[in-house]
Scaffold this motif. Structure first.
Motif, PDB file in Angstrom:
ATOM      1  N   ARG A  57       0.820  -1.217   0.000  1.00  0.00           N
ATOM      2  CA  ARG A  57       0.000   0.000   0.000  1.00  0.00           C
ATOM      3  C   ARG A  57       0.855   1.269   0.000  1.00  0.00           C
ATOM      4  O   ARG A  57       0.401   2.318  -0.440  1.00  0.00           O
ATOM      5  CB  ARG A  57      -0.952  -0.005   1.191  1.00  0.00           C
ATOM      6  N   LYS A  58       2.082   1.158   0.463  1.00  0.00           N
ATOM      7  CA  LYS A  58       2.996   2.306   0.461  1.00  0.00           C
ATOM      8  C   LYS A  58       3.546   2.581  -0.937  1.00  0.00           C
ATOM      9  O   LYS A  58       3.993   3.690  -1.224  1.00  0.00           O
ATOM     10  CB  LYS A  58       4.183   2.060   1.396  1.00  0.00           C
ATOM     11  N   MET A  59       3.519   1.562  -1.785  1.00  0.00           N
ATOM     12  CA  MET A  59       4.113   1.682  -3.116  1.00  0.00           C
ATOM     13  C   MET A  59       3.202   2.483  -4.047  1.00  0.00           C
ATOM     14  O   MET A  59       1.980   2.477  -3.900  1.00  0.00           O
ATOM     15  CB  MET A  59       4.330   0.295  -3.719  1.00  0.00           C
ATOM     16  N   LYS A  60       3.826   3.103  -5.031  1.00  0.00           N
ATOM     17  CA  LYS A  60       3.073   3.759  -6.092  1.00  0.00           C
ATOM     18  C   LYS A  60       2.423   2.669  -6.944  1.00  0.00           C
ATOM     19  O   LYS A  60       3.012   1.599  -7.138  1.00  0.00           O
ATOM     20  CB  LYS A  60       3.998   4.614  -6.957  1.00  0.00           C
ATOM     21  N   PRO A  61       1.229   2.934  -7.477  1.00  0.00           N
ATOM     22  CA  PRO A  61       0.548   1.911  -8.292  1.00  0.00           C
ATOM     23  C   PRO A  61       1.399   1.380  -9.445  1.00  0.00           C
ATOM     24  O   PRO A  61       1.402   0.168  -9.704  1.00  0.00           O
ATOM     25  CB  PRO A  61      -0.693   2.628  -8.815  1.00  0.00           C
ATOM     26  N   ASP A  62       2.138   2.245 -10.129  1.00  0.00           N
ATOM     27  CA  ASP A  62       2.985   1.785 -11.244  1.00  0.00           C
ATOM     28  C   ASP A  62       4.095   0.867 -10.755  1.00  0.00           C
ATOM     29  O   ASP A  62       4.398  -0.142 -11.397  1.00  0.00           O
ATOM     30  CB  ASP A  62       3.596   2.974 -11.983  1.00  0.00           C
ATOM     31  N   ASP A  63       4.688   1.195  -9.621  1.00  0.00           N
ATOM     32  CA  ASP A  63       5.756   0.352  -9.058  1.00  0.00           C
ATOM     33  C   ASP A  63       5.193  -1.002  -8.633  1.00  0.00           C
ATOM     34  O   ASP A  63       5.821  -2.042  -8.853  1.00  0.00           O
ATOM     35  CB  ASP A  63       6.422   1.034  -7.869  1.00  0.00           C
ATOM     36  N   ARG A  64       4.017  -0.982  -8.030  1.00  0.00           N
ATOM     37  CA  ARG A  64       3.379  -2.227  -7.592  1.00  0.00           C
ATOM     38  C   ARG A  64       3.045  -3.096  -8.804  1.00  0.00           C
ATOM     39  O   ARG A  64       3.277  -4.307  -8.794  1.00  0.00           O
ATOM     40  CB  ARG A  64       2.139  -1.911  -6.772  1.00  0.00           C
ATOM     41  N   SER A  65       2.529  -2.484  -9.859  1.00  0.00           N
ATOM     42  CA  SER A  65       2.187  -3.216 -11.076  1.00  0.00           C
ATOM     43  C   SER A  65       3.432  -3.837 -11.706  1.00  0.00           C
ATOM     44  O   SER A  65       3.422  -4.994 -12.122  1.00  0.00           O
ATOM     45  CB  SER A  65       1.507  -2.263 -12.059  1.00  0.00           C
ATOM     46  N   GLU A  66       4.517  -3.066 -11.744  1.00  0.00           N
ATOM     47  CA  GLU A  66       5.770  -3.580 -12.294  1.00  0.00           C
ATOM     48  C   GLU A  66       6.284  -4.754 -11.468  1.00  0.00           C
ATOM     49  O   GLU A  66       6.725  -5.767 -12.015  1.00  0.00           O
ATOM     50  CB  GLU A  66       6.822  -2.471 -12.325  1.00  0.00           C
ATOM     51  N   GLN A  67       6.197  -4.640 -10.158  1.00  0.00           N
ATOM     52  CA  GLN A  67       6.649  -5.725  -9.284  1.00  0.00           C
ATOM     53  C   GLN A  67       5.799  -6.977  -9.514  1.00  0.00           C
ATOM     54  O   GLN A  67       6.330  -8.084  -9.591  1.00  0.00           O
ATOM     55  CB  GLN A  67       6.577  -5.296  -7.822  1.00  0.00           C
ATOM     56  N   ASP A  68       4.488  -6.807  -9.623  1.00  0.00           N
ATOM     57  CA  ASP A  68       3.598  -7.951  -9.865  1.00  0.00           C
ATOM     58  C   ASP A  68       3.942  -8.628 -11.187  1.00  0.00           C
ATOM     59  O   ASP A  68       3.973  -9.863 -11.281  1.00  0.00           O
ATOM     60  CB  ASP A  68       2.134  -7.502  -9.875  1.00  0.00           C
ATOM     61  N   MET A  69       4.207  -7.820 -12.224  1.00  0.00           N
ATOM     62  CA  MET A  69       4.546  -8.357 -13.534  1.00  0.00           C
ATOM     63  C   MET A  69       5.858  -9.144 -13.473  1.00  0.00           C
ATOM     64  O   MET A  69       5.950 -10.244 -14.024  1.00  0.00           O
ATOM     65  CB  MET A  69       4.651  -7.220 -14.555  1.00  0.00           C
ATOM     66  N   LEU A  70       6.849  -8.584 -12.794  1.00  0.00           N
ATOM     67  CA  LEU A  70       8.125  -9.287 -12.670  1.00  0.00           C
ATOM     68  C   LEU A  70       7.978 -10.583 -11.874  1.00  0.00           C
ATOM     69  O   LEU A  70       8.564 -11.607 -12.230  1.00  0.00           O
ATOM     70  CB  LEU A  70       9.169  -8.385 -12.004  1.00  0.00           C
TER      71      LEU A  70
END
Length: 81
Positions: A57-70
């Motif tokens: 929840r602390k992460m930016k949505p784009d960063d979270r999305s990138e992490q999920d993709m990786l």
């Protein structure tokens, strides 16, 4: 010149004392957070998962999305999908 040295010494002492007070407050807050996780565990929640949610929840949505993709890419590469 002695007044300047005393003034600098006083300023340094005050700064150090402020840091010490803030460190005490930080310890108190960390203890409070730990207590909340213990309370959550007592009623059946998993503190480890809760910590992950807080981190996400602390992460930016784009960063979270990138992490999920990786993560998905790595899982697929390892046959874990």
């Amino acid at each position: 010149m002695a007044d300047n040295a005393n003034s600098a010494d006083d300023r340094l002492r005050l700064l150090i004392e402020r840091i010490e007070r803030l460190e005490e407050e930080k310890k108190g807050i960390a203890d409070d957070i730990r207590d909340v996780y213990m309370e959550a565990k007592a009623v059946g929640y998993d503190p480890k998962i809760m910590r992950q949610i807080v981190r996400l929840r602390k992460m930016k949505p784009d960063d979270r999305s990138e992490q999920d993709m990786l993560l998905e890419t790595y899982k697929n590469a390892l046959g874990m999908a």
